[in-house]
Scaffold this motif. Structure first.
Motif, PDB file in Angstrom:
ATOM      1  N   TYR A  92       2.626  27.341   0.177  1.00  0.00           N
ATOM      2  CA  TYR A  92       1.984  26.021   0.430  1.00  0.00           C
ATOM      3  C   TYR A  92       1.696  25.852   1.891  1.00  0.00           C
ATOM      4  CZ  TYR A  92       2.326  25.137  -4.624  1.00  0.00           C
ATOM      5  OH  TYR A  92       2.430  25.198  -5.901  1.00  0.00           O
ATOM      6  N   THR A  96       6.400  21.395  -0.617  1.00  0.00           N
ATOM      7  CA  THR A  96       5.925  20.908  -1.958  1.00  0.00           C
ATOM      8  C   THR A  96       6.977  20.843  -2.960  1.00  0.00           C
ATOM      9  OG1 THR A  96       3.591  21.746  -1.312  1.00  0.00           O
ATOM     10  CG2 THR A  96       4.001  21.156  -3.823  1.00  0.00           C
ATOM     11  N   ALA A 119       3.199  22.408  -9.325  1.00  0.00           N
ATOM     12  CA  ALA A 119       3.095  21.470  -8.292  1.00  0.00           C
ATOM     13  C   ALA A 119       3.267  20.121  -8.450  1.00  0.00           C
ATOM     14  CB  ALA A 119       2.138  21.844  -7.105  1.00  0.00           C
ATOM     15  N   ALA A 122       4.444  16.062  -2.892  1.00  0.00           N
ATOM     16  CA  ALA A 122       4.903  16.213  -1.614  1.00  0.00           C
ATOM     17  C   ALA A 122       5.095  15.071  -1.017  1.00  0.00           C
ATOM     18  CB  ALA A 122       3.804  17.036  -0.852  1.00  0.00           C
ATOM     19  N   LYS A 133       0.898  14.352  -7.278  1.00  0.00           N
ATOM     20  CA  LYS A 133      -0.403  14.835  -6.867  1.00  0.00           C
ATOM     21  C   LYS A 133      -1.389  14.269  -7.894  1.00  0.00           C
ATOM     22  CE  LYS A 133       0.805  18.068  -4.275  1.00  0.00           C
ATOM     23  NZ  LYS A 133      -0.130  18.355  -3.182  1.00  0.00           N
ATOM     24  N   THR A 144      -1.416  16.289   2.077  1.00  0.00           N
ATOM     25  CA  THR A 144      -1.034  15.098   1.349  1.00  0.00           C
ATOM     26  C   THR A 144      -0.774  13.871   1.978  1.00  0.00           C
ATOM     27  OG1 THR A 144      -0.026  16.791  -0.274  1.00  0.00           O
ATOM     28  CG2 THR A 144       0.125  14.495  -0.483  1.00  0.00           C
TER      29      THR A 144
END
Length: 178
Positions: A92, A96, A119, A122, A133, A144
C-alpha cells in the motif's frame, strides 16, 4: 475376586484370590494440593514446553483494534502497515488496517500462499483520525482523507479529484434524502 490362572486348560480351572493391598483410607484426600504435588513429576524429568516464535504464536488471531472515527465501526484486524505478510505482492502507499478474510479457511503454515484480505481503513492524512474505506466516511485520491477534511481541502485538489469527491458527496446526500 477369582481369576483363571494362565497356562491352565479351560476344562480345569484354578482359582486364585487377589488381595487388594490398598485400604479405604488411601482413597481419602485431606489435602488436595499436597496430593497433586506428590503425583507430579520432578522438574528435571518434565519436558520443557517449546516457546513459539512470536510470529508463529497465533498470527490468525486479530489483535489490532480498528474503530472508524466517522461511523464508529469497530473490528479487530490482523495487520497495520504497508505490506501485509499474508497478502503476497501487495504494498500500500500508506499505512492501512488489513484483515484476513474471515470467510476463508486458513492456509497451511508451511505454504507461502497469498490469502484473501480486506483493507478496512487508514488514518486520515490531514487530521490523523482513523477512518474506514466506506464512501460515507473517507475519500481516496493518492492518500486517504476523511470527508470533513476532504470538503475543507477540496479547492486545493486537482480538477478530476474535485469532481470525484463532489460526485461521492452528492450520492451520499441523495441517499440521505430518501
Amino acid at each position: 475376586m477369582e481369576a483363571e490362572q494362565p497356562g491352565t486348560s479351560s476344562g480345569s480351572s484354578v482359582s486364585v484370590n487377589i488381595d487388594n493391598d490398598l485400604a479405604d483410607e488411601d482413597f481419602l484426600l485431606n489435602d488436595e494440593a499436597a496430593e497433586i504435588a506428590r503425583l507430579q513429576l520432578p522438574e528435571e524429568n518434565q519436558q520443557p514446553q517449546e516457546k513459539l516464535d512470536p510470529q508463529e504464536e497465533d498470527e490468525r488471531i486479530a489483535k489490532i483494534d480498528f474503530r472508524c472515527s466517522a461511523c464508529d465501526m469497530h473490528e479487530l484486524v490482523h495487520y497495520f502497515g504497508r505490506q501485509p505478510p499474508f497478502a503476497l505482492g501487495i504494498k500500500y502507499r500508506e499505512d492501512t488496517f488489513v484483515m484476513r478474510d474471515p470467510f476463508q479457511p486458513p492456509p497451511s503454515r508451511w505454504q507461502s500462499k497469498p490469502e484473501f484480505y480486506v483493507a478496512m481503513g487508514a488514518n486520515c492524512s490531514s487530521c490523523s483520525k482513523v477512518v474506514c474505506k466506506d464512501a460515507a466516511c473517507s475519500f481516496y485520491y493518492t492518500r486517504t482523507v476523511c470527508l470533513p477534511c476532504g470538503k475543507a481541502e477540496l479547492k486545493d485538489w486537482p480538477v478530476e479529484a474535485q469532481a470525484r469527491l463532489r460526485k461521492q458527496i452528492a450520492a451520499l446526500d441523495g441517499d440521505k434524502d430518501k
